[in-house]
Design an enzyme around this catalytic site. Structure first.
Site, PDB file in Angstrom:
ATOM      1  N   HIS A   1       0.832  -1.207   0.000  1.00 38.62           N
ATOM      2  CA  HIS A   1       0.000   0.000   0.000  1.00 38.62           C
ATOM      3  C   HIS A   1       0.873   1.267   0.000  1.00 38.62           C
ATOM      4  O   HIS A   1       0.727   2.134  -0.874  1.00 38.62           O
ATOM      5  CB  HIS A   1      -0.922  -0.007   1.228  1.00 38.62           C
ATOM      6  CG  HIS A   1      -1.800   1.198   1.337  1.00 38.62           C
ATOM      7  ND1 HIS A   1      -3.094   1.223   0.866  1.00 38.62           N
ATOM      8  CD2 HIS A   1      -1.570   2.443   1.844  1.00 38.62           C
ATOM      9  CE1 HIS A   1      -3.630   2.416   1.082  1.00 38.62           C
ATOM     10  NE2 HIS A   1      -2.717   3.178   1.674  1.00 38.62           N
ATOM     11  N   GLU A   2       1.776   1.361   0.965  1.00 39.62           N
ATOM     12  CA  GLU A   2       2.643   2.551   1.041  1.00 39.62           C
ATOM     13  C   GLU A   2       3.551   2.603  -0.183  1.00 39.62           C
ATOM     14  O   GLU A   2       3.866   3.686  -0.686  1.00 39.62           O
ATOM     15  CB  GLU A   2       3.469   2.546   2.331  1.00 39.62           C
ATOM     16  CG  GLU A   2       2.660   2.450   3.633  1.00 39.62           C
ATOM     17  CD  GLU A   2       1.572   3.511   3.786  1.00 39.62           C
ATOM     18  OE1 GLU A   2       1.707   4.598   3.181  1.00 39.62           O
ATOM     19  OE2 GLU A   2       0.573   3.249   4.496  1.00 39.62           O
TER      20      GLU A   2
ATOM     21  N   HIS B   1       1.770   4.445  -2.874  1.00 38.31           N
ATOM     22  CA  HIS B   1       1.900   5.900  -2.704  1.00 38.31           C
ATOM     23  C   HIS B   1       3.267   6.369  -3.200  1.00 38.31           C
ATOM     24  O   HIS B   1       3.389   7.389  -3.882  1.00 38.31           O
ATOM     25  CB  HIS B   1       1.774   6.277  -1.219  1.00 38.31           C
ATOM     26  CG  HIS B   1       0.370   6.282  -0.686  1.00 38.31           C
ATOM     27  ND1 HIS B   1      -0.628   7.062  -1.228  1.00 38.31           N
ATOM     28  CD2 HIS B   1      -0.210   5.620   0.361  1.00 38.31           C
ATOM     29  CE1 HIS B   1      -1.762   6.876  -0.536  1.00 38.31           C
ATOM     30  NE2 HIS B   1      -1.541   6.000   0.425  1.00 38.31           N
TER      31      HIS B   1
ATOM     32  N   GLU C   1      -4.880   7.619  -3.113  1.00 41.03           N
ATOM     33  CA  GLU C   1      -5.413   6.341  -2.628  1.00 41.03           C
ATOM     34  C   GLU C   1      -5.711   5.396  -3.797  1.00 41.03           C
ATOM     35  O   GLU C   1      -5.634   4.180  -3.652  1.00 41.03           O
ATOM     36  CB  GLU C   1      -6.668   6.561  -1.783  1.00 41.03           C
ATOM     37  CG  GLU C   1      -6.392   7.119  -0.394  1.00 41.03           C
ATOM     38  CD  GLU C   1      -5.582   6.177   0.506  1.00 41.03           C
ATOM     39  OE1 GLU C   1      -5.885   4.975   0.543  1.00 41.03           O
ATOM     40  OE2 GLU C   1      -4.632   6.661   1.154  1.00 41.03           O
TER      41      GLU C   1
END
Lengths: 503, 503
Positions: free
Chosen positions: A268-269, A272, A298
């Site tokens: 997830h990170e 980003h 997101e």
């Protein structure tokens, strides 16, 4: 302002942003240090420095010299490159916002937020909403008042929705969430009638150093440039750019009894960080660097985490690596078991721990409540009861106390009213991006072989390189060659549940 | 300046220093991050931010507003507390320095240093002094010229010696080093005639995580407050304060084949950190925070590292802990073996790896050469040959190449001409401090039991609490109730050698 040439003004524009980037770097790093390596009793020093540096940055951004410069450039828009026009627009937007708020009210609000953060922590700890209630009332009052200062004719909640995701308003949200709710609630009901999938593969004993090895493997597989992206350990995972997308940090948190928690945090990170570091290099040290909005951000983080990371193809790719790192724990397991475990749908109490299917229901509860409080239909003191009622209605769960209910998130104590919807929107953007991507890229084949290059190339070409050059709505139109449609997201979730639960 | 009251001016004085502390924090942290956790290709971003922040800090420190404020306060010295007088003095000193240097020359010098640092690294790598020579010539020329701007009547080397250690000049150095040399060179000769002590206890296989455990044990034993002092790993150990002595970081470097390297780095840097964090709390966020000079700072770091840390009593205390951490490696060893190993005297090529006895000889070579170049007696291009000649003369070693000779230190490429003597002075101060401390504290008993409280209390009472309130010379007089005398240091070294080598 003295008479200067466009060229001089343009130079000053870049210089201004370089300065702002340096302050961003300093403040971001002080925050990062506090979350990663700082000795435990040094928070006071960080608070002192952050307060001074943010005041300096505020002065820089709103000084007469800066305002004059930006207004001068704004008057010669047609002489500027597209990206410079957008820089001026974004910088002026912040200034206009500040100019409309009486300074004493702004300062009082900053002080209120500091106090609210402290009280919220304590209230959450003791599960005592009453303690936090008066502060939250003041926060709602203030954001309502600030919205009116900006545009007295606009609905205040619409104002803030649009602030957090350019182009968003209640009408769009109502439609979006309405569609989602009408399909996800019944979907979840069907899932609950099926036997729950076995997720025991995730539990066991997974030494931190092996999990860390997995983190770096995932980062490399995803195509993150480890020369420019660092990894650290913090209580809550996050991503931060330090002044420039060329210095990016992600963090994770290891649970030795459950390896999936950190694995999907890293992906997830990492999503980003891919978006941030994918900005064109000539955007570095400008306000256009590193992404345009929370929603689009997101869409990327959840794209890698869920749409790619929880696919059958990726599970098949990563499983052998897991066997290599955790041979004992993976004995007798299969990639298919992993796939089912990472796609388990199960209503729960805490948003940040929610699965893909139930996630947007958590967001909907918050949207619904914010909307009603902002319109005056609901009183702040009625929030806990309403919260619990909606959780029962949307998710079918009983909230035992405010700690696991209305006090769980930090957003409201930080004044972020109108922020939540972008989380759900991002997920939905991502599903439509994936469908578009599949028109030209064999996504499954890439995932099966762990070859992220074509996937990243597509995202870079269509999304990342532009940073904040286009507004979210413009960007969506360009990427999708059409309008945003939540149908893609809902279909994706339905298909996933059909596959995993055999509906 | 508008008419203001003394009280207002005093408030502004503190506010100015708080701001400077915030910039110090930011810049210190960016540097620290670069040495500890930053991804490897992010140096450019740090350079960009550091350049901007240091320019901002420079403007803050030299603005008309600041100069007016300090001159105003300087005119009402008698109305200020002693510490405030000293703050004004130190802040004005920097301004006066800058005011006397033409801005374009100052900027050109900063650029020269950036280039010199880069070229020095490359020259060292390829052991090629000729590559670095023209830049070093410019550096010597500039520091000579800058000294003349400050005080045309003063010898330029005297000027810089005094800058790095207030009160120091060539005459004092000549006398100090002369005495040292006349006793240490023969001492070393005697040692070399004895059989070398066995230092095999230090070598073996010492896992990093066990060494890290030792680091934290040492830090706690020394009385460092781990809530305010952090530990990290870097290529070269160092200590840094982040804006305030309440946020202190030390670093070390682990060699798995030799545990003593990190052990004594931790004690050395821990000594710096004790001095910094021992400043009275009301000095935080002021220029008086964290120590007065390099010489006094080294007196503390080398005090803990050598005078305490290499004593027989401390070796007896720490040995059981080493047995606990490294049971296999310590099997059949003794505290006495440790004591001998950590006090081995052996001429070598590299200053930073030198033992206690030979250390000051390394410094003397540098002092001698700087002095001659500054006076024009020696040309920069003659440095390598002269360096090698003096190493043979003082230490009896043959320098194989410039990498292990004249190019080993970073000081000259950074413009720090006149800095080296303070290293040797610090060691000598420490020996006299120890003698004074022993008048009221049973030092050996404290060390045998690992009870550093009385030792730290003495240092805090006499040295640490004052920060930079007193000039080094004043502080020495207060601590010693008399003049500084290198005899203590020389006697200490002679006694140590007698004991270890049975002279």
């Amino acid at each position: 302002m003295n008479i200067i040439t466009i060229k001089e003004a343009r130079d000053r524009l870049y210089k201004l942003q370089r300065k702002q980037a340096a302050y961003d770097h300093a403040m971001g790093l002080i925050y990062y240090d506090g979350s990663t390596t700082a000795p435990k009793d040094t928070a006071e020093n960080r608070a002192a420095s952050l307060s001074i540096l943010s005041e300096e940055m505020y002065k820089l951004g709103t000084s007469k010299e800066t305002v004059d410069l930006l207004e001068f450039l704004d008057g010669f828009k047609d002489k500027l490159a597209q990206k410079e026009q957008r820089m001026v627009e974004l910088l002026l937007k912040d200034i206009r916002f500040m100019q409309k708020i009486p300074m004493d009210e702004y300062v009082a609000y900053q002080e209120l937020l500091v106090k609210a953060d402290d009280v919220w922590h304590k209230a959450k700890e003791s599960s005592d909403f009453a303690m936090f209630c008066p502060l939250l009332e003041q926060i709602f009052d203030t954001v309502r008042r600030f919205a009116a200062y900006q545009d007295p004719d606009k609905d205040p909640y619409d104002y803030w929705l649009n602030e957090y995701e350019d182009g968003l308003n209640k009408q769009i949200c109502d439609e979006f969430f309405g569609k989602l709710r009408s399909r996800i609630v019944p979907l979840l009901k069907k899932v609950s009638e099926k036997p729950q999938v076995d997720d025991s593969i995730r539990f066991g004993n997974f030494p931190e150093e092996k999990q860390e090895e997995l983190s770096y493997y995932l980062m490399e597989t995803m195509g993150l440039d480890l020369g420019h992206v660092g990894l650290a350990t913090t209580e809550h995972p996050f991503t931060t750019s330090l002044g420039s997308h060329l210095d990016e940090r992600i963090t994770t948190h290891y649970h030795e009894d459950d390896f999936l928690s950190s694995m999907y945090s890293v992906i997830h990170e990492g999503g980003h960080a891919l978006y941030d570091t994918g900005s064109a290099d000539d955007l570095a040290y400008t306000v256009l660097d590193g992404g345009v909005s929370m929603g689009i951000h997101e869409s990327q983080s959840r794209f890698y985490e869920n749409l790619l990371g929880r696919s059958r193809a990726f599970c098949a790719f990563i499983f052998p690596k897991l066997c290599e790192l955790f041979p004992k724990q993976m004995e007798g397991r299969s990639a298919e078991e992993l796939y089912k475990a990472v796609n388990q749908a199960e209503p729960s109490l805490i948003r940040t721990e929610a699965d893909e299917v139930t996630y947007s229901l958590h967001v909907m509860v918050r949207y619904e409540l914010e909307k009603r409080v902002m319109s005056g239909e609901l009183a702040v003191k009625e929030l806990p009861a309403e919260w619990n009622k909606l959780y029962k209605e949307y998710l079918g769960v009983d909230v035992p106390d405010d700690k696991h209910g209305v006090l769980q998130d930090s957003h409201w104590s930080g004044g972020a009213i109108g922020y939540f919807p972008s989380y759900a929107l991002g997920s939905a953007y991502g599903a439509q991006f994936l469908s578009k991507m599949k028109e030209s890229v064999d996504v499954d084949k890439c995932l099966e072989t762990g070859d992220f290059k074509p996937l990243n190339a597509w995202n870079r070409e269509h999304i990342w390189q532009y940073g904040a050059l286009y507004k979210p709505g413009e960007l969506l139109e360009r990427v999708l060659s059409g309008a945003f449609d939540p149908e893609y997201y809902i279909n994706y979730l339905e298909d996933k549940c059909k596959d995993v639960y055999g509906l």
